[in-house]
Enzyme design. Sequence first.
Site, mmCIF file in Angstrom:
data_model
loop_
_atom_site.group_PDB
_atom_site.id
_atom_site.type_symbol
_atom_site.label_atom_id
_atom_site.label_comp_id
_atom_site.label_asym_id
_atom_site.label_seq_id
_atom_site.Cartn_x
_atom_site.Cartn_y
_atom_site.Cartn_z
ATOM 1 C CB SER A 160 -16.338 -5.528 -8.446
ATOM 2 O OG SER A 160 -17.664 -5.470 -8.953
ATOM 3 C CE1 TYR A 174 -17.390 -9.685 -5.434
ATOM 4 C CE2 TYR A 174 -18.746 -7.945 -6.380
ATOM 5 C CZ TYR A 174 -17.728 -8.873 -6.497
ATOM 6 O OH TYR A 174 -17.041 -8.977 -7.687
#
Length: 265
Positions: A160, A174
């Site tokens: 990501s 995350y």
Amino acid sequence: MNTSTHPSPFLPAARTLLVTGASRGIGAAVTRLAAKRGWDVLVNYTRDAAAAEAVAIDVRADGQRALVVQADVGDEAQVMALYAQLDAAVASGRLAPLVGLVNNAGVVDLPERVDEMSGTRLERMFRINVFGSFWCAREALKRMSTRHGHAGGSIVNLSSAASRLGSPGQYVDYAASKGAIDVFTLGLAREVAAEGVRVNAVRPGIIETDIHASGGIPDRAQQMAPLVPMQRAGTAQEVAAAIVWLLSEEASYTTGSVLDVTGGR
Ligand code: NAP
């Protein structure tokens, strides 16, 4: 040769792709596009069996085979059970041998600062996003690598843009899990480069999927669009196109790469 079905002449004509988290979002888009490029697909999901089955129906409509398997990739025993089902399907001719893996399954959590994060939250985040990718890749290598007597294959991990941005005040856990995926991709790619297995990652930016609702901000993609140089969120299909390219023989000299699909962000 029908190039629309098999544009990758050096891949075996019959080959299976395992996509984790394939019932919706980016995983479903990868599955549908891969079927159009001649892959059989193992469609993994955790909760939504009907959505996973709908994806499998689309795979079969494109003339490819699909097997739907429920497994939480954050649970090693369930990953092993998934691969046992894959092996049984390959042995009985219901699926082609495994040649591709997309480590797509991943989760976010509600916005929290690090000084608020529980151990339970951190453990879930790293078990699914990091350990799950390690376990799925480990088992894939045993079925792809020339070291284990096989002909090779390709692994694509989902990172990501958060791994570059850190996601402060939102979900640093995350972002850190995706930073681990970037390094995992680099190290594993170099470890198995001489064994016929390529390993790459795609690093999406803001993509319109349900993941934002699971992070408590359903309209996050629209909210963030003005921050993107291209002034819009991306689609699951745009990410899938990059992933399926990395899986293909067109990317035959690409390994250890982390490809940003972020609209310039
Ligand atoms: P999504 O819409 O939330 O879909 C997640 C998929 O993963 C679903 O099919 C879900 O299945 C499955 N899943 C969740 N937990 C699982 C587990 N423990 N084991 C197996 N499957 C599991 O997510 P997405 O937006 O498509 O994201 C896919 C990947 O791209 C993730 O790794 C994410 O971190 C990454 N990514 C997304 C964005 C974005 O903006 N969307 C940006 C950067 C990176 P069920 O519904 O059946 O549980």
